[in-house]
Scaffold this motif. Structure first.
Motif, PDB file in Angstrom:
ATOM      1  N   ALA A 251       0.771  -1.222  -0.053  1.00  0.00           N
ATOM      2  CA  ALA A 251       0.027   0.074  -0.101  1.00  0.00           C
ATOM      3  C   ALA A 251       1.076   0.983  -0.214  1.00  0.00           C
ATOM      4  N   THR A 252       0.438   2.458  -0.451  1.00  0.00           N
ATOM      5  CA  THR A 252       0.805   3.576  -0.370  1.00  0.00           C
ATOM      6  C   THR A 252       0.149   4.710   0.340  1.00  0.00           C
ATOM      7  N   ARG A 253       0.723   5.514   1.186  1.00  0.00           N
ATOM      8  CA  ARG A 253      -0.008   6.521   1.768  1.00  0.00           C
ATOM      9  C   ARG A 253      -0.385   7.601   0.894  1.00  0.00           C
ATOM     10  N   VAL A 254      -1.341   8.430   0.896  1.00  0.00           N
ATOM     11  CA  VAL A 254      -1.776   9.401   0.091  1.00  0.00           C
ATOM     12  C   VAL A 254      -1.747  10.678   1.033  1.00  0.00           C
ATOM     13  N   SER A 255      -2.710  10.719   2.158  1.00  0.00           N
ATOM     14  CA  SER A 255      -2.752  12.040   2.910  1.00  0.00           C
ATOM     15  C   SER A 255      -3.201  11.645   4.444  1.00  0.00           C
ATOM     16  N   GLU A 256      -2.861  12.529   5.324  1.00  0.00           N
ATOM     17  CA  GLU A 256      -3.157  12.088   6.604  1.00  0.00           C
ATOM     18  C   GLU A 256      -3.958  13.171   6.976  1.00  0.00           C
ATOM     19  N   PHE A 257      -4.759  12.658   7.899  1.00  0.00           N
ATOM     20  CA  PHE A 257      -5.937  13.495   8.378  1.00  0.00           C
ATOM     21  C   PHE A 257      -5.987  13.606  10.058  1.00  0.00           C
ATOM     22  N   ASP A 258      -5.923  14.472  10.885  1.00  0.00           N
ATOM     23  CA  ASP A 258      -6.026  14.394  12.307  1.00  0.00           C
ATOM     24  C   ASP A 258      -6.884  15.485  12.512  1.00  0.00           C
ATOM     25  N   LYS A 259      -7.946  14.879  13.110  1.00  0.00           N
ATOM     26  CA  LYS A 259      -9.118  15.788  13.466  1.00  0.00           C
ATOM     27  C   LYS A 259      -9.067  15.831  15.123  1.00  0.00           C
ATOM     28  N   GLY A 260      -8.156  15.295  15.831  1.00  0.00           N
ATOM     29  CA  GLY A 260      -8.260  15.468  17.145  1.00  0.00           C
ATOM     30  C   GLY A 260      -9.209  14.469  17.750  1.00  0.00           C
ATOM     31  N   PRO A 261     -10.024  14.897  18.763  1.00  0.00           N
ATOM     32  CA  PRO A 261     -10.883  13.738  19.145  1.00  0.00           C
ATOM     33  C   PRO A 261     -12.087  13.154  18.144  1.00  0.00           C
ATOM     34  N   ALA A 262     -11.874  13.843  16.966  1.00  0.00           N
ATOM     35  CA  ALA A 262     -13.078  13.280  15.852  1.00  0.00           C
ATOM     36  C   ALA A 262     -12.298  12.039  15.096  1.00  0.00           C
ATOM     37  N   GLY A 263     -10.999  12.133  15.159  1.00  0.00           N
ATOM     38  CA  GLY A 263     -10.275  11.036  14.652  1.00  0.00           C
ATOM     39  C   GLY A 263      -9.091  11.229  13.834  1.00  0.00           C
ATOM     40  N   HIS A 264      -8.156  10.119  13.747  1.00  0.00           N
ATOM     41  CA  HIS A 264      -6.884  10.564  12.886  1.00  0.00           C
ATOM     42  C   HIS A 264      -6.884   9.214  12.156  1.00  0.00           C
ATOM     43  N   TRP A 265      -6.410   9.441  10.773  1.00  0.00           N
ATOM     44  CA  TRP A 265      -6.370   8.540   9.756  1.00  0.00           C
ATOM     45  C   TRP A 265      -5.784   8.760   8.704  1.00  0.00           C
ATOM     46  N   TRP A 266      -5.118   7.793   7.865  1.00  0.00           N
ATOM     47  CA  TRP A 266      -4.381   7.945   6.692  1.00  0.00           C
ATOM     48  C   TRP A 266      -5.240   7.439   5.635  1.00  0.00           C
ATOM     49  N   VAL A 267      -5.298   8.188   4.368  1.00  0.00           N
ATOM     50  CA  VAL A 267      -6.041   7.735   3.246  1.00  0.00           C
ATOM     51  C   VAL A 267      -4.685   7.132   2.440  1.00  0.00           C
ATOM     52  N   MET A 268      -5.045   5.947   2.126  1.00  0.00           N
ATOM     53  CA  MET A 268      -3.920   4.916   1.386  1.00  0.00           C
ATOM     54  C   MET A 268      -4.631   4.257   0.325  1.00  0.00           C
ATOM     55  N   ARG A 269      -3.651   3.940  -0.564  1.00  0.00           N
ATOM     56  CA  ARG A 269      -3.937   3.179  -1.743  1.00  0.00           C
ATOM     57  C   ARG A 269      -3.383   1.710  -1.861  1.00  0.00           C
ATOM     58  N   ASP A 270      -4.238   0.757  -2.265  1.00  0.00           N
ATOM     59  CA  ASP A 270      -4.038  -0.718  -2.342  1.00  0.00           C
ATOM     60  C   ASP A 270      -2.829  -0.530  -3.602  1.00  0.00           C
ATOM     61  N   PRO A 271      -2.313  -1.959  -3.746  1.00  0.00           N
ATOM     62  CA  PRO A 271      -1.414  -2.379  -4.772  1.00  0.00           C
ATOM     63  C   PRO A 271      -1.984  -1.720  -6.319  1.00  0.00           C
ATOM     64  N   GLU A 272      -3.357  -1.566  -6.423  1.00  0.00           N
ATOM     65  CA  GLU A 272      -3.819  -1.363  -7.958  1.00  0.00           C
ATOM     66  C   GLU A 272      -4.364   0.125  -7.743  1.00  0.00           C
ATOM     67  N   GLY A 273      -4.164   0.929  -6.808  1.00  0.00           N
ATOM     68  CA  GLY A 273      -4.677   2.162  -6.705  1.00  0.00           C
ATOM     69  C   GLY A 273      -5.825   2.665  -5.956  1.00  0.00           C
ATOM     70  N   ASN A 274      -6.698   1.516  -5.412  1.00  0.00           N
ATOM     71  CA  ASN A 274      -7.785   1.871  -4.844  1.00  0.00           C
ATOM     72  C   ASN A 274      -7.780   2.206  -3.623  1.00  0.00           C
ATOM     73  N   GLU A 275      -8.515   3.408  -3.195  1.00  0.00           N
ATOM     74  CA  GLU A 275      -8.423   4.257  -2.028  1.00  0.00           C
ATOM     75  C   GLU A 275      -8.900   3.511  -0.876  1.00  0.00           C
ATOM     76  N   PHE A 276      -8.155   3.622   0.420  1.00  0.00           N
ATOM     77  CA  PHE A 276      -8.910   3.191   1.441  1.00  0.00           C
ATOM     78  C   PHE A 276      -8.196   3.940   2.839  1.00  0.00           C
ATOM     79  N   CYS A 277      -8.927   3.686   3.758  1.00  0.00           N
ATOM     80  CA  CYS A 277      -8.432   4.409   4.995  1.00  0.00           C
ATOM     81  C   CYS A 277      -7.905   3.489   6.070  1.00  0.00           C
ATOM     82  N   ALA A 278      -6.908   4.193   6.745  1.00  0.00           N
ATOM     83  CA  ALA A 278      -6.378   3.337   7.845  1.00  0.00           C
ATOM     84  C   ALA A 278      -6.451   4.324   9.030  1.00  0.00           C
ATOM     85  N   SER A 279      -7.162   3.880  10.025  1.00  0.00           N
ATOM     86  CA  SER A 279      -7.354   4.687  11.232  1.00  0.00           C
ATOM     87  C   SER A 279      -7.222   3.963  12.315  1.00  0.00           C
TER      88      SER A 279
END
Length: 150
Positions: free
Chosen positions: A122-150
């Motif tokens: 997988a590859t990292r795309v962008s990070e989001f840190d919303k404090g108490p509302a959540g912290h996650w990374w948008v990532m891509r699988d090996p074929e480019g499909n986006e998913f989130c890791a939180s």
């Protein structure tokens, strides 16, 4: 009455993407070998419809993963619970996903999860840190499909 469902993901290489998601989620790659052998022996399936991947027979253009604790059909290998089906399509991915998977880490384990997913391809795309509302990374699988890791 609730309905059964599975998430189907278009891909260019179903077995390889199934391997990625099985490792990412701790799921099992379904093994349809027994069903394929029966269909071949009965003449209901031609050899051109079958590939071998990781030492198992599989339907060309398809692969699936299932949660290891969910029930499954022993003959077909098809899961009867949480399941992802990958199907090859001729066209490449061309835009942002309208549906995506969120992969959740253990509390405090986001960095380890993201590093493990990168190790799987997988590859990292962008990070989001919303404090108490959540912290996650948008990532891509090996074929480019986006998913989130939180």
């Amino acid at each position: 009455m609730a309905l059964s469902w599975k998430l189907v993901i278009d891909t260019r290489n179903a077995p390889a993407l199934a391997d990625f998601w099985a490792a990412a989620l701790g799921y099992e790659v379904e093994d349809p070998s027994a069903l394929i052998e029966q269909l071949l022996a009965a003449g209901h399936l031609g050899a051109e419809a079958v590939i071998e991947h990781n030492g198992r027979k599989n339907f060309r253009g398809f692969a699936a993963v299932r949660h290891p604790e969910d029930p499954f059909d022993a003959t077909s290998g098809v899961g009867r619970g949480r399941r992802l089906l990958f199907q090859d399509v001729p066209e490449a991915k061309s835009g942002k996903n309208r549906l995506h998977i969120d992969v959740h880490s253990e509390p405090g384990g986001l960095d380890e999860l993201v590093t493990r997913l990168e190790g799987l391809g997988a590859t990292r795309v962008s990070e989001f840190d919303k404090g108490p509302a959540g912290h996650w990374w948008v990532m891509r699988d090996p074929e480019g499909n986006e998913f989130c890791a939180s």
